[in-house]
Design a protein around this motif. Structure first.
Motif, PDB file in Angstrom:
ATOM      1  N   TRP A  22     -15.314 -14.063 -26.030  1.00 14.72           N
ATOM      2  CA  TRP A  22     -15.648 -15.142 -24.811  1.00 14.72           C
ATOM      3  C   TRP A  22     -15.640 -16.354 -25.634  1.00 14.72           C
ATOM      4  N   PRO A  23     -15.677 -17.459 -24.617  1.00  9.32           N
ATOM      5  CA  PRO A  23     -15.413 -18.651 -25.100  1.00  9.32           C
ATOM      6  C   PRO A  23     -16.964 -19.546 -25.729  1.00  9.32           C
ATOM      7  N   PRO A  49     -27.010 -26.060 -15.099  1.00  7.21           N
ATOM      8  CA  PRO A  49     -26.374 -25.589 -13.837  1.00  7.21           C
ATOM      9  C   PRO A  49     -25.449 -24.464 -14.320  1.00  7.21           C
ATOM     10  N   ALA A  50     -25.204 -23.694 -13.045  1.00  9.89           N
ATOM     11  CA  ALA A  50     -24.569 -22.296 -13.731  1.00  9.89           C
ATOM     12  C   ALA A  50     -22.875 -22.808 -14.099  1.00  9.89           C
ATOM     13  N   ARG A  51     -22.535 -23.892 -13.560  1.00  6.36           N
ATOM     14  CA  ARG A  51     -21.152 -24.363 -14.029  1.00  6.36           C
ATOM     15  C   ARG A  51     -20.961 -24.303 -15.473  1.00  6.36           C
ATOM     16  N   ARG A  52     -22.035 -24.628 -16.286  1.00  8.60           N
ATOM     17  CA  ARG A  52     -22.123 -24.835 -17.778  1.00  8.60           C
ATOM     18  C   ARG A  52     -22.546 -23.556 -18.531  1.00  8.60           C
ATOM     19  N   VAL A  53     -22.400 -22.431 -17.610  1.00 11.69           N
ATOM     20  CA  VAL A  53     -22.933 -21.266 -18.400  1.00 11.69           C
ATOM     21  C   VAL A  53     -21.545 -20.132 -18.280  1.00 11.69           C
ATOM     22  N   CYS A  77     -19.407  -9.942 -10.498  1.00 12.23           N
ATOM     23  CA  CYS A  77     -18.496 -11.175 -10.611  1.00 12.23           C
ATOM     24  C   CYS A  77     -18.609 -11.904  -9.394  1.00 12.23           C
ATOM     25  N   LEU A  78     -18.778 -11.172  -8.216  1.00 13.42           N
ATOM     26  CA  LEU A  78     -18.748 -11.875  -6.873  1.00 13.42           C
ATOM     27  C   LEU A  78     -19.922 -12.559  -6.749  1.00 13.42           C
ATOM     28  N   ARG A  79     -21.077 -12.361  -7.154  1.00 14.89           N
ATOM     29  CA  ARG A  79     -22.495 -12.931  -7.349  1.00 14.89           C
ATOM     30  C   ARG A  79     -22.261 -14.001  -8.257  1.00 14.89           C
ATOM     31  N   LEU A  80     -21.822 -13.802  -9.328  1.00 12.08           N
ATOM     32  CA  LEU A  80     -21.740 -14.869 -10.383  1.00 12.08           C
ATOM     33  C   LEU A  80     -20.899 -15.969  -9.952  1.00 12.08           C
ATOM     34  N   ARG A  81     -19.822 -15.887  -9.625  1.00 11.96           N
ATOM     35  CA  ARG A  81     -18.822 -16.746  -8.899  1.00 11.96           C
ATOM     36  C   ARG A  81     -19.583 -17.680  -7.711  1.00 11.96           C
ATOM     37  N   ARG A  82     -20.317 -16.877  -6.809  1.00 14.54           N
ATOM     38  CA  ARG A  82     -21.016 -17.360  -5.782  1.00 14.54           C
ATOM     39  C   ARG A  82     -22.262 -18.440  -6.189  1.00 14.54           C
ATOM     40  N   MET A  83     -22.489 -18.041  -7.425  1.00 15.11           N
ATOM     41  CA  MET A  83     -23.684 -19.060  -8.082  1.00 15.11           C
ATOM     42  C   MET A  83     -23.138 -20.161  -8.798  1.00 15.11           C
ATOM     43  N   VAL A 141     -20.789 -19.970 -11.634  1.00 13.98           N
ATOM     44  CA  VAL A 141     -20.492 -19.505 -12.948  1.00 13.98           C
ATOM     45  C   VAL A 141     -18.758 -19.250 -12.788  1.00 13.98           C
ATOM     46  N   GLN A 142     -18.008 -19.906 -13.697  1.00  6.59           N
ATOM     47  CA  GLN A 142     -16.643 -20.297 -13.759  1.00  6.59           C
ATOM     48  C   GLN A 142     -16.016 -19.457 -14.799  1.00  6.59           C
TER      49      GLN A 142
END
Length: 245
Positions: free
Chosen positions: A9-10, A144-148, A199-205, A207-208
């Motif tokens: 992963w990155p 924030p989740a977008r940075r995870v 994945c559905l729940r992670l994206r909803r939160m 997480v990209q």
């Protein structure tokens, strides 16, 4: 020797993350191999030796902070105290502290901040997943989740995870889109896609960045423990930590 699948992963290099395989170790039948769980009936001395093998082989900076997992949504900030925290997820911002969850069909999810400042591990069986363990883990992190980044370890695949209608209902009542993660079986049974639901729940939160997934603990008896397949069995560990400078 402890065999490990390292996360692809990155996340930055200072974040170390992976999931153990059942191969190696010294446990006897039916736990054959590297069982790392002390609560499944294995010889306690074998578990201690297996954990020593794990720490030595991976050159861990410390003993993993083992949790008392209860298929819930509790999240512990580490390092914790003793006895082990009753929680199904843990996070830390301290280098050298090893977060760990144990699984044998349930889905392990590892998290890392994009800058490597925070890491977390969550144990997501269907009950914890439906109750929101991934959401509570992300909410506990100080960013924030977008940075995870998230990495999904090995779990039981949809083809082998037959569940009752109450399981499907628990997810679909929360989000109608979750219906896409279920395939009808015989009678009132369904086959559930843990990876898809996560994945559905992670994206909803928010997480990209989601990596991993696709392995099947049930199908691959040589590499993985599976409670659904074997009943009494060992547990793999999914581990994540921040390496020291």
């Amino acid at each position: 020797m402890a065999d490990v699948v390292w996360a692809d992963w990155p996340a930055p290099p200072r974040v170390r993350a992976g999931q153990t395989l059942r191969t190696g170790g010294c446990s006897g039948a039916p736990y054959d191999g590297l069982n790392l769980a002390a609560h499944v009936g294995d010889d306690p001395d074998a578990v201690v030796r297996n954990r020593q093998i794990l720490r030595s082989t991976l050159q861990l900076p410390a003993e993993p902070e083992w949790l008392c997992q209860v298929h819930g949504t509790g999240v512990a900030e580490l390092p914790g105290g003793r006895p082990a925290p009753q929680a199904d997820a843990a996070w830390t911002s301290r280098p050298g502290v090893v977060c760990a969850v144990l699984t044998a069909d349930c889905l392990p999810v590892l998290f890392a901040a994009a800058d490597g400042s925070v890491v977390a591990a969550a144990h997501a069986g269907w009950r914890g997943l439906a109750a929101g363990v991934l959401e509570t883990t992300l909410a506990a992190l100080p960013l924030p989740a977008r940075r995870v980044h998230a990495w999904l370890g090995a779990a039981i695949s949809q083809a082998h995870f037959e569940v009752g209608p109450e399981v499907r209902r628990a997810f679909v009542e929360d989000d109608a889109i979750a219906a896409d993660c279920f395939v009808r079986g015989r009678g009132d049974r369904w086959f559930a896609d843990l990876y898809g639901l996560a994945c559905l729940r992670l994206r909803r939160m928010g997480v990209q960045s989601i990596s991993g997934g696709g392995a099947c603990t049930y199908r691959d008896a040589q590499r993985y423990y599976s409670h659904r397949r074997d009943g009494r069995c060992g547990r793999m560990a999914s581990l994540i930590w921040i390496a020291g400078d």
